[in-house]
Write an enzyme that holds these catalytic residues in place. Structure first.
Site, PDB file in Angstrom:
ATOM      1  N   THR A 169      35.410  70.884  42.189  1.00 51.38           N
ATOM      2  CA  THR A 169      35.168  71.826  43.293  1.00 51.38           C
ATOM      3  C   THR A 169      34.773  70.997  44.506  1.00 51.38           C
ATOM      4  O   THR A 169      34.589  69.784  44.405  1.00 51.38           O
ATOM      5  CB  THR A 169      34.011  72.803  42.967  1.00 51.38           C
ATOM      6  OG1 THR A 169      32.779  72.078  43.030  1.00 51.38           O
ATOM      7  CG2 THR A 169      34.154  73.427  41.590  1.00 51.38           C
ATOM      8  N   ASP A 170      34.608  71.658  45.655  1.00 44.71           N
ATOM      9  CA  ASP A 170      34.201  70.915  46.852  1.00 44.71           C
ATOM     10  C   ASP A 170      32.833  70.268  46.653  1.00 44.71           C
ATOM     11  O   ASP A 170      32.577  69.170  47.118  1.00 44.71           O
ATOM     12  CB  ASP A 170      34.164  71.855  48.069  1.00 44.71           C
ATOM     13  CG  ASP A 170      35.575  72.251  48.491  1.00 44.71           C
ATOM     14  OD1 ASP A 170      36.528  71.533  48.092  1.00 44.71           O
ATOM     15  OD2 ASP A 170      35.718  73.278  49.180  1.00 44.71           O
ATOM     16  N   CYS A 171      31.941  70.989  45.972  1.00 45.07           N
ATOM     17  CA  CYS A 171      30.589  70.447  45.790  1.00 45.07           C
ATOM     18  C   CYS A 171      30.452  69.605  44.511  1.00 45.07           C
ATOM     19  O   CYS A 171      29.520  68.816  44.377  1.00 45.07           O
ATOM     20  CB  CYS A 171      29.545  71.561  45.825  1.00 45.07           C
ATOM     21  SG  CYS A 171      29.993  73.014  44.871  1.00 45.07           S
ATOM     22  N   TYR A 172      31.362  69.786  43.568  1.00 46.53           N
ATOM     23  CA  TYR A 172      31.377  68.989  42.324  1.00 46.53           C
ATOM     24  C   TYR A 172      32.783  68.414  42.137  1.00 46.53           C
ATOM     25  O   TYR A 172      33.564  68.902  41.338  1.00 46.53           O
ATOM     26  CB  TYR A 172      31.002  69.851  41.121  1.00 46.53           C
ATOM     27  CG  TYR A 172      29.552  70.297  41.113  1.00 46.53           C
ATOM     28  CD1 TYR A 172      28.571  69.486  40.525  1.00 46.53           C
ATOM     29  CD2 TYR A 172      29.158  71.500  41.691  1.00 46.53           C
ATOM     30  CE1 TYR A 172      27.244  69.874  40.528  1.00 46.53           C
ATOM     31  CE2 TYR A 172      27.837  71.893  41.711  1.00 46.53           C
ATOM     32  CZ  TYR A 172      26.881  71.077  41.121  1.00 46.53           C
ATOM     33  OH  TYR A 172      25.566  71.454  41.123  1.00 46.53           O
ATOM     34  N   PRO A 173      33.134  67.368  42.918  1.00 45.95           N
ATOM     35  CA  PRO A 173      34.537  66.927  42.963  1.00 45.95           C
ATOM     36  C   PRO A 173      35.035  66.220  41.700  1.00 45.95           C
ATOM     37  O   PRO A 173      36.223  66.178  41.449  1.00 45.95           O
ATOM     38  CB  PRO A 173      34.556  65.975  44.159  1.00 45.95           C
ATOM     39  CG  PRO A 173      33.143  65.522  44.337  1.00 45.95           C
ATOM     40  CD  PRO A 173      32.274  66.649  43.870  1.00 45.95           C
TER      41      PRO A 173
END
Lengths: 135, 402
Positions: free
Chosen positions: B138-142
């Site tokens: 994800t954007d916060c957990y790439p």
């Protein structure tokens, strides 16, 4: 008279030779086959209880060894990892020869390796896998 | 004279507390009588050490850089799948989980050499565990992939959380069919070839407090060699099970959900376990202290093996097909002689619960209390008793065809 349980490992080239027959005929030994196993691609294995005079026993063992059979004492083949054993007693009714006994005082399970015929049933039957087979 | 838990704790602090195990108390009461013993004795300790499948551990592994969200992805510990349906780095490993490539029962009976129970044992033993994870990013957990060793000492939290342990009594398993069967009650030989059982009997926690008068939510216990707590009643908690006149359940009845910090536990009391043909599990050590607040409570702790009856159940047919028929009843004193008689046949018995280890647990807990390192807690709420009417229901299966 002595009586010992031993494990014979036959290399492939010896599998078709009637070696144990000579133990009776030439060395006057009595034996009881506890387990025997030969697979075409593998070695042969036989677990014997051998009875006779010490002198005859020694000669018989020498004969087998010289023929190329590898011999182990049976008690070395199934052992209990004392650290893993939880003394639950599950092995007691699994073992066909009664090699496990409950001590009614300590409620611990005793392993009587003299009664063990290395059938291997306890190996997978032991929940914490404390019984170990060594070949 | 009734005591309170607070008074018992004062005695623990002062070093003059009187503690016996649930085995020892039987003779103490026989000698002194119930009234005198209830005045003198403060605590009775119980113990059990058996395979308990609904056991698990949850871990917080800390954040990597870049961050990864394990939640919704896949995570394996030594190839055993862990549950990831939480936030980013919380995972849960269950005792019966096994590697995706384990052959299971493809060749029956399977061996089940390694599973979640073994991962928990190795974790507690301080061994490095291989963690492999994939995530969707994800954007916060790439980050999408993680492969690392983890060790219990580095984890933020490692908590043992068992949703059903310490069954109050259990079935005795037999096999009436003509072939060997492989069950969670072990290898059962055909035609009543053997009978297996799994309870510490007179030492078992809930059999010494049959109506849950002292054991409740918040009770501090011996768990896996460390300290734990009763978190809730366990799943399948069935207080309304059949009981004898003295209140002792004759069937599987109450259960406990327990929790505790895995970091202070020991692999001696959390043992990865394999059942051939069945699966993997965890053998768990639990000890519960029973505060002797009244004569009645003391009376329950004097229960003996010959007063505890269990149902003999056929695992070849009745158990798998949810039939309530039983083969008979037998008590633990009979089971512990190594032979019982069923339908006129002498049947050898064996156990999956280690009585000698249960004695050790009850003894250890007794020493902890005497030495002052273990104080008792007052439960914050009771677990449902007989009066609750709570029963253990079968699944109501409904067709999904509309």
């Amino acid at each position: 008279m002595i009586s010992r349980k031993i494990v014979l490992h036959f290399p492939r080239r010896l599998v078709d030779r009637p070696l144990v027959y000579h133990l009776i005929k030439d060395y006057n030994l009595e034996f009881n086959i506890l387990k025997a196993q030969v697979t075409p691609a593998e070695e042969g294995l036989m677990v014997l209880e051998l009875k006779g005079k010490q002198e005859d026993y020694d000669k018989g063992i020498k004969y087998l060894t010289e023929a190329g059979v590898i011999i182990d004492a049976l008690s070395q083949n199934v052992s209990r990892n004392e650290q893993r054993c939880t003394h639950c007693g599950a092995c007691i009714t699994i073992c066909p020869t009664g090699a496990f006994e409950l001590d009614f005082v300590t409620r611990k399970t005793k392993f009587l390796d003299k009664k063990c015929i290395v059938c291997g049933l306890c190996i997978k039957g032991c929940p914490p896998r404390a019984m170990e087979l060594h070949f | 004279m009734a005591k309170t838990i607070e008074e018992i704790n004062q005695k623990i602090k002062k070093g003059n507390v009187v503690v016996f195990t649930a085995e020892e108390i039987i003779n103490v009461v026989k000698e002194k009588g119930l009234k005198k013993a209830a005045e003198e004795v403060d605590v009775v300790t119980t113990g059990t050490f058996g395979p308990m499948c609904s056991s698990s551990a949850y871990l917080n592994i800390g954040h990597s850089n870049p961050r990864i969200k394990l939640g919704g992805g896949k995570t394996y510990l030594n190839d055993v799948p862990a549950y990831t349906g939480f936030a980013a780095v919380d995972i849960l490993i269950g005792a019966t989980a096994m590697p995706d490539d384990d052959p299971r029962n493809r060749t029956h009976p399977g061996e089940f050499n390694y599973g979640g129970g073994h991962v928990i044992e190795e974790l507690v033993a301080g061994k490095d565990i291989r963690l492999e994870a994939t995530a969707y990013g994800t954007d916060c957990y790439p980050r999408k992939k993680l492969e690392t060793w983890i060790n219990i000492r580095d984890l933020n939290e490692a908590v043992l959380f068992n949703i059903r342990n310490a069954y109050q009594n259990y079935n005795v398993a037999v096999n009436l069919s003509n072939k060997t069967i492989y069950t969670y009650m072990g290898i059962l030989r055909p035609e009543l070839g053997n009978a297996t059982f799994s309870s510490a009997g007179q030492l078992s926690p809930l059999l010494n407090d049959p109506f849950y008068k002292t054991i409740g939510i918040g009770t501090k216990i011996f768990l896996g060699g460390g300290i734990g707590y009763v978190a809730w009643q366990g799943t399948q908690h069935n207080p309304t099970a059949l009981r004898t006149d003295n209140g002792v359940p004759k069937r599987g009845a109450g259960t406990l959900a327990v929790i505790g910090d895995l970091k202070q536990m020991s692999p001696q009391w959390l043992v990865g376990t394999s059942f051939v043909g069945y699966g993997t599990t965890l053998t768990v050590g639990i000890g519960v202290p029973i505060p002797i607040l009244s004569e009645e409570i003391l009376g329950y702790t004097t229960v003996t093996d010959d007063q505890i009856y269990a149902a003999i159940v056929d695992y070849s047919d009745a158990y798998p097909h949810l039939k309530s028929t039983i083969v008979g009843e037998v008590n633990y004193a009979q089971l512990k002689t190594g032979k019982i008689t069923i339908q006129g046949k002498k049947v050898p018995t064996s156990s999956f619960s280690s009585y000698s280890k249960a004695v050790e647990i009850a003894g250890t807990l007794k020493q902890w209390i005497i030495s002052g390192k273990f104080q008792l807690t007052q439960p914050v709420a009771s677990i449902p008793g007989v009066e609750s009417g709570v029963t253990f229901k079968p699944l109501k299966e409904r067709s999904i065809q509309s």
